[in-house]
Design an enzyme around this catalytic site. Structure first.
Site, PDB file in Angstrom:
ATOM      1  N   ASN A   9       0.864  -1.180   0.000  1.00  0.00           N
ATOM      2  CA  ASN A   9       0.000   0.000   0.000  1.00  0.00           C
ATOM      3  C   ASN A   9       0.901   1.230   0.000  1.00  0.00           C
ATOM      4  O   ASN A   9       1.508   1.556   1.015  1.00  0.00           O
ATOM      5  CB  ASN A   9      -0.889  -0.059   1.257  1.00  0.00           C
ATOM      6  CG  ASN A   9      -1.697   1.199   1.480  1.00  0.00           C
ATOM      7  OD1 ASN A   9      -1.765   2.076   0.618  1.00  0.00           O
ATOM      8  ND2 ASN A   9      -2.312   1.296   2.650  1.00  0.00           N
ATOM      9  N   TRP A  10       0.994   1.880  -1.154  1.00  0.00           N
ATOM     10  CA  TRP A  10       1.931   3.004  -1.293  1.00  0.00           C
ATOM     11  C   TRP A  10       1.388   4.303  -0.689  1.00  0.00           C
ATOM     12  O   TRP A  10       2.100   5.316  -0.660  1.00  0.00           O
ATOM     13  CB  TRP A  10       2.303   3.208  -2.769  1.00  0.00           C
ATOM     14  CG  TRP A  10       3.057   2.046  -3.361  1.00  0.00           C
ATOM     15  CD1 TRP A  10       3.409   0.890  -2.723  1.00  0.00           C
ATOM     16  CD2 TRP A  10       3.555   1.938  -4.704  1.00  0.00           C
ATOM     17  NE1 TRP A  10       4.091   0.068  -3.599  1.00  0.00           N
ATOM     18  CE2 TRP A  10       4.191   0.686  -4.815  1.00  0.00           C
ATOM     19  CE3 TRP A  10       3.513   2.774  -5.826  1.00  0.00           C
ATOM     20  CZ2 TRP A  10       4.787   0.256  -6.012  1.00  0.00           C
ATOM     21  CZ3 TRP A  10       4.100   2.353  -7.012  1.00  0.00           C
ATOM     22  CH2 TRP A  10       4.736   1.099  -7.093  1.00  0.00           C
ATOM     23  N   LYS A  11       0.151   4.281  -0.258  1.00  0.00           N
ATOM     24  CA  LYS A  11      -0.465   5.454   0.382  1.00  0.00           C
ATOM     25  C   LYS A  11      -0.241   6.724  -0.468  1.00  0.00           C
ATOM     26  O   LYS A  11      -0.164   6.649  -1.679  1.00  0.00           O
ATOM     27  CB  LYS A  11       0.052   5.608   1.821  1.00  0.00           C
ATOM     28  CG  LYS A  11      -0.180   4.328   2.635  1.00  0.00           C
ATOM     29  CD  LYS A  11       0.026   4.503   4.109  1.00  0.00           C
ATOM     30  CE  LYS A  11      -0.223   3.155   4.796  1.00  0.00           C
ATOM     31  NZ  LYS A  11      -0.112   3.233   6.242  1.00  0.00           N
ATOM     32  N   HIS A  94      -9.474   1.035   5.123  1.00  0.00           N
ATOM     33  CA  HIS A  94      -8.183   1.200   5.814  1.00  0.00           C
ATOM     34  C   HIS A  94      -8.396   2.098   7.027  1.00  0.00           C
ATOM     35  O   HIS A  94      -9.209   3.027   6.989  1.00  0.00           O
ATOM     36  CB  HIS A  94      -7.157   1.815   4.856  1.00  0.00           C
ATOM     37  CG  HIS A  94      -5.775   1.786   5.429  1.00  0.00           C
ATOM     38  ND1 HIS A  94      -5.349   2.713   6.355  1.00  0.00           N
ATOM     39  CD2 HIS A  94      -4.747   0.931   5.247  1.00  0.00           C
ATOM     40  CE1 HIS A  94      -4.112   2.413   6.715  1.00  0.00           C
ATOM     41  NE2 HIS A  94      -3.719   1.348   6.057  1.00  0.00           N
ATOM     42  N   GLU A  96      -6.810   4.488   8.120  1.00  0.00           N
ATOM     43  CA  GLU A  96      -6.639   5.921   7.845  1.00  0.00           C
ATOM     44  C   GLU A  96      -7.907   6.495   7.215  1.00  0.00           C
ATOM     45  O   GLU A  96      -8.257   7.658   7.441  1.00  0.00           O
ATOM     46  CB  GLU A  96      -5.404   6.125   6.950  1.00  0.00           C
ATOM     47  CG  GLU A  96      -4.127   5.898   7.750  1.00  0.00           C
ATOM     48  CD  GLU A  96      -2.959   5.346   6.970  1.00  0.00           C
ATOM     49  OE1 GLU A  96      -2.957   5.408   5.725  1.00  0.00           O
ATOM     50  OE2 GLU A  96      -2.020   4.830   7.611  1.00  0.00           O
ATOM     51  N   GLY A 172       2.529   2.035  10.888  1.00  0.00           N
ATOM     52  CA  GLY A 172       3.488   3.121  10.721  1.00  0.00           C
ATOM     53  C   GLY A 172       4.208   3.512  12.005  1.00  0.00           C
ATOM     54  O   GLY A 172       4.859   4.545  12.068  1.00  0.00           O
ATOM     55  N   SER A 212       3.454  -2.375  10.383  1.00  0.00           N
ATOM     56  CA  SER A 212       4.911  -2.450  10.549  1.00  0.00           C
ATOM     57  C   SER A 212       5.503  -3.811  10.158  1.00  0.00           C
ATOM     58  O   SER A 212       6.404  -4.313  10.830  1.00  0.00           O
ATOM     59  CB  SER A 212       5.315  -2.061  11.973  1.00  0.00           C
ATOM     60  OG  SER A 212       4.905  -0.722  12.241  1.00  0.00           O
ATOM     61  N   GLY A 233       2.790  -1.237   4.359  1.00  0.00           N
ATOM     62  CA  GLY A 233       2.790   0.187   4.042  1.00  0.00           C
ATOM     63  C   GLY A 233       4.210   0.679   3.801  1.00  0.00           C
ATOM     64  O   GLY A 233       4.769   0.542   2.713  1.00  0.00           O
ATOM     65  N   GLY A 234       4.825   1.223   4.854  1.00  0.00           N
ATOM     66  CA  GLY A 234       6.144   1.839   4.739  1.00  0.00           C
ATOM     67  C   GLY A 234       7.180   1.010   3.997  1.00  0.00           C
ATOM     68  O   GLY A 234       7.901   1.527   3.132  1.00  0.00           O
TER      69      GLY A 234
HETATM   70  P1  PGA Z   1       2.837   0.113   7.779  1.00  0.00           P
HETATM   71  O1  PGA Z   1       1.380   0.323   7.143  1.00  0.00           O
HETATM   72  O2  PGA Z   1       3.393  -1.154   7.159  1.00  0.00           O
HETATM   73  O3  PGA Z   1       3.609   1.333   7.375  1.00  0.00           O
HETATM   74  O4  PGA Z   1       2.668  -0.025   9.241  1.00  0.00           O
HETATM   75  C1  PGA Z   1       0.511  -0.750   6.945  1.00  0.00           C
HETATM   76  C2  PGA Z   1      -0.781  -0.265   6.343  1.00  0.00           C
HETATM   77  O5  PGA Z   1      -1.237   0.825   6.691  1.00  0.00           O
HETATM   78  O6  PGA Z   1      -1.389  -0.933   5.495  1.00  0.00           O
END
Ligand code: PGA
Length: 249
Positions: A9-11, A94, A96, A172, A212, A233-234
């Site tokens: 997920n490149w956000k 998600h 967020e 994150g 994470s 994500g990250g």
């Molecule tokens: P993260 O994000 O790996 O940066 O914790 C995961 C996500 O939000 O899908």
């Protein structure tokens, strides 16, 4: 052999050129990867990345979509537009989106049904906040997100749905749920799905863990019986950190 589902997920990161560069690197470095791999760039980069991954083993995903097929919905992107670009999966609900943009279970469910109607595989994200976990509300919160998210999904359609368990406090933050803790919640989700759809459907449901995930914890997480993949994500923003996750075994 069981295959795992690893999604990036490149956000809200990367220009079109940066997205194309990363997708090109992943295409080469994951060419022989046996897992199911998805990358979800920003909307603006989808059409350019679609060209890169076409005909490869990397699936194209979106990070969200609107709850209607078309119409007067300023700022939304429709399922038909995503399909038109070759998008095969969409991340929905998600944390967020739920917490910063106030998406409700009902809204997430409408999007999920619409995605299925148009043959796009949804990844339904669920997960509790730290406050909810510490207040012993984990099962209530995650159970409700699962049940409401899946409302109206026919048994035959469930095979196209992936659930991503993402504890909000682990996203994150560098804090990962222990493999044991994550597996316990995954088992709980499977139990909820079993109550709705029966044992066979619950067993074959793909449940990703997110929060994470890194190269150095991916193998331990994925070794757990109820963890079928990762939503990253990250660490999905660079080939050097994403490739080892997709190639964790
Ligand atoms: P993260 O994000 O790996 O940066 O914790 C995961 C996500 O939000 O899908």
């Amino acid at each position: 052999m069981r295959s795992y589902y690893i999604a990036g997920n490149w956000k809200m990161h990367k220009t079109v050129a940066e997205s194309v560069a990363l997708a090109t690197e992943l295409k080469d470095k994951l060419a022989s990867c046996g897992e199911k791999v998805l990358i979800a760039p920003a909307f603006t980069a989808l059409s350019a990345v679609a060209v890169v991954v076409k005909g490869t083993n990397i699936m194209l995903g979106a990070q969200n979509m609107g709850p209607e097929e078309q119409g007067a919905h300023t700022g939304e992107v429709s399922v038909l537009m995503l399909k038109d670009l070759g998008v095969r999966a969409v991340i929905l609900g998600h944390s967020e989106r739920r917490h910063s943009y106030f998406e409700t279970d009902e809204l997430v469910n409408r999007k999920l049904l619409l995605a299925l109607k148009h043959g796009i595989e949804p990844i339904l994200c669920v997960g509790e906040t730290l406050e909810e976990r510490e207040g012993n509300r984990l099962e209530e919160v995650v159970g409700t997100q699962v049940r409401k998210g899946l409302t109206g999904v026919a048994a035959v359609e469930l095979a196209k749905v992936t659930i991503a368990y993402e504890p909000v406090w682990a996203i994150g933050t560098g804090k990962t749920a222990t493999p044991e803790d994550a597996d316990a919640v995954h088992a709980f989700i499977r139990k909820e799905v079993k109550a709705l759809y029966g044992e066979a459907a619950a067993k074959s449901l793909c449940i990703q863990y997110g929060g994470s995930v890194k190269a150095d914890n991916a193998a331990q997480l994925m070794a757990k019986p109820n963890i079928d993949g990762a939503l990253v994500g990250g660490a999905s923003l660079k080939a050097e950190t994403f490739v080892p996750i997709a190639r964790f075994r």
